[in-house]
Design an enzyme around this catalytic site. Sequence first.
Site, mmCIF file in Angstrom:
data_model
loop_
_atom_site.group_PDB
_atom_site.id
_atom_site.type_symbol
_atom_site.label_atom_id
_atom_site.label_comp_id
_atom_site.label_asym_id
_atom_site.label_seq_id
_atom_site.Cartn_x
_atom_site.Cartn_y
_atom_site.Cartn_z
ATOM 1 N N TRP A 1 -0.301 -2.402 8.589
ATOM 2 C CA TRP A 1 -0.868 -2.246 7.239
ATOM 3 C C TRP A 1 -0.731 -0.786 6.875
ATOM 4 C CZ3 TRP A 1 -1.508 -6.779 5.087
ATOM 5 C CH2 TRP A 1 -1.736 -7.884 5.913
ATOM 6 N N HIS B 1 -6.384 -10.609 -3.000
ATOM 7 C CA HIS B 1 -5.489 -9.437 -2.978
ATOM 8 C C HIS B 1 -4.580 -9.443 -4.206
ATOM 9 C CE1 HIS B 1 -6.655 -7.788 0.926
ATOM 10 N NE2 HIS B 1 -6.778 -9.043 1.349
ATOM 11 N N ASP C 1 -5.976 -14.629 2.884
ATOM 12 C CA ASP C 1 -7.018 -13.876 3.588
ATOM 13 C C ASP C 1 -7.988 -13.212 2.614
ATOM 14 O OD1 ASP C 1 -4.798 -12.323 2.779
ATOM 15 O OD2 ASP C 1 -5.486 -10.638 3.989
ATOM 16 N N GLU C 2 -9.193 -12.999 3.083
ATOM 17 C CA GLU C 2 -10.180 -12.135 2.436
ATOM 18 C C GLU C 2 -10.384 -12.435 0.947
ATOM 19 O OE1 GLU C 2 -9.698 -8.206 5.268
ATOM 20 O OE2 GLU C 2 -8.275 -8.389 3.623
ATOM 21 N N ASP D 1 0.215 -7.093 -2.871
ATOM 22 C CA ASP D 1 -1.194 -6.885 -2.535
ATOM 23 C C ASP D 1 -1.853 -6.216 -3.740
ATOM 24 O OD1 ASP D 1 -3.670 -6.467 -0.953
ATOM 25 O OD2 ASP D 1 -2.352 -6.938 0.730
ATOM 26 N N ARG E 1 0.840 -1.202 0.000
ATOM 27 C CA ARG E 1 0.000 0.000 0.000
ATOM 28 C C ARG E 1 0.873 1.249 0.000
ATOM 29 N NH1 ARG E 1 -2.974 -3.938 2.749
ATOM 30 N NH2 ARG E 1 -4.691 -4.555 1.394
ATOM 31 N N TRP F 1 -5.440 -13.689 13.034
ATOM 32 C CA TRP F 1 -5.568 -12.213 12.999
ATOM 33 C C TRP F 1 -6.962 -11.744 13.359
ATOM 34 C CZ3 TRP F 1 -8.357 -9.067 9.432
ATOM 35 C CH2 TRP F 1 -8.976 -9.739 8.357
HETATM 36 C C1 ACM Z 1 -5.488 -9.206 7.179
HETATM 37 O O1 ACM Z 1 -5.526 -8.274 8.006
HETATM 38 N N1 ACM Z 1 -6.224 -9.135 6.083
HETATM 39 C C2 ACM Z 1 -4.684 -10.371 7.397
#
Ligand code: ACM
Length: 498
Positions: free
Chosen positions: A437, A228, A291-292, A162, A133, A362
Amino acid sequence: MSELNLIPQPVSIHYKDGYFQCAECPSANGDTVFKNEIAVFNEQIAALGRLSASALIECRQDTGLAPEAYRLSITPQKIALTAATGTGAYHGLQSLRQLILLGADTGAVSIPCVDIDDAPRFLWRGFMLDTSRYFYSIDFTKKLIDTLSLHHINRFHWHLTDDQGWRLPVKEYPLLTEIGSRKLSVRHQPRDARYIGGFYTEDEIRDLVAYAATRHIEIVPEVDLPGHANAILAAYPGLGCSGGPYRVEDRFGIFEEVLCAGNDDIFDLGDAVFNTLASLFPSKYVHIGGDEVLYNHWQKCPKCQRRLAETSLKSPRELQSWITVQLVQMLAKHGKIAIGWDEVLEDSPQYPLPKEVVVMSWRGTKGGIEASRLGHDVIMTPNSEGCYFDYKYRKDPEEPGQLGVSTIHQVYHMNPVNPDMPADVAARVLGGQANLWSELIYAGKIAEYMIFPRLCALAETVWTPSAAKDFDSFTRRLPAHQQRLERLGVLQYRGPMY
Ligand code: ACM
Ligand code: ZN
């Protein structure tokens, strides 16, 4: 008697009479097994003032100590350090660096005579930096790693990819960095001085890995798959379900664009990426993200639907567990162990999560508790307990940060081991970590604001045994420690501790 104010607090400190005093910075010397640690330490200390010509810190090996343990005996005449390994010696020298950092600008020091016995509570004492980012220079990252090592942190989790940027050069896939790194972004927006574009060269990565190794920090790379993935898709649109068009994202959030689970080419990419990681990073761990992942495209994509039929899996969600298993097996061929965010626990009966996968918890501690019960090694980095350093220090509109609050008090009290865990389950908790992050953290100094002194609390959480931990004592030691951080040029936060 003045207190040492060390952070993290050692296992035991025994105060004796008198002071060790020296008009110039004491330098180290000793057994040749420790020559690298001694050289790094003397360089760190020389930056603080004049180095004394006579070495007053004597480093000796004692193979009877635990691998990361050290002992210090400080008398009016000299400082004796013993350790079994270079790692133990380095930790001891960093505790001494803390004491010397409180000395005068001339280098003169006065340290109370003490005996210290110290060793870590956990094996994994981590910090993660998101370089997608926002792009952080190697110089900034070195300064950060050096300061992490002052706190006995031993893992640097490098989030390299990402939606908003791909920072790892991969020979077989040049467009990952050509397009995916947004390397031209600053030039395209000349008034925007934010370094959102760029990537690390192989030489820079090797140099950073070696630099961290001399500070006994292992760099663990992360390549986030299969979600991501916008930076990958912008470079190689054929790897997505729809074929695009895609772009390297400059917005923040969770995006629907993910790698196509029905396209075998994604594993060719994975193979090239893992080859690259294996050649650059000696760590036995590679973080594969996980993730996500949104499944909207997998639900509609004919290739993904065909894959579902072939694998007899019931839902797109289960397809992710199939992909995870493939990636884990590919890494195993390189002798590497995969780490995944806790979503990887949502597996399928046909493709259960392989036992060797390390789970990074997390979304609270639930995933970590479950994973350790199932036999996985676990790293605790719960966003609910202070480990997310992109969150604000306090609920205050003037504070930078987003999504939540991570107080110093919270991170200090995060216990990687749940008191209800039986001993064999607790033994699988490798330790804890904090994550930064960088969506809103568009400069190194802002990163430092978010990291210090929360990192100091995390360090005590993962290093100091519960019996020697005490928040009141921590807050009493912190002002002296803040002077050290000030001297190292990393103290930007000045707010209250709660
Ligand atoms: C995360 O915070 N998406 C691992
Ligand atoms: Zn697809």
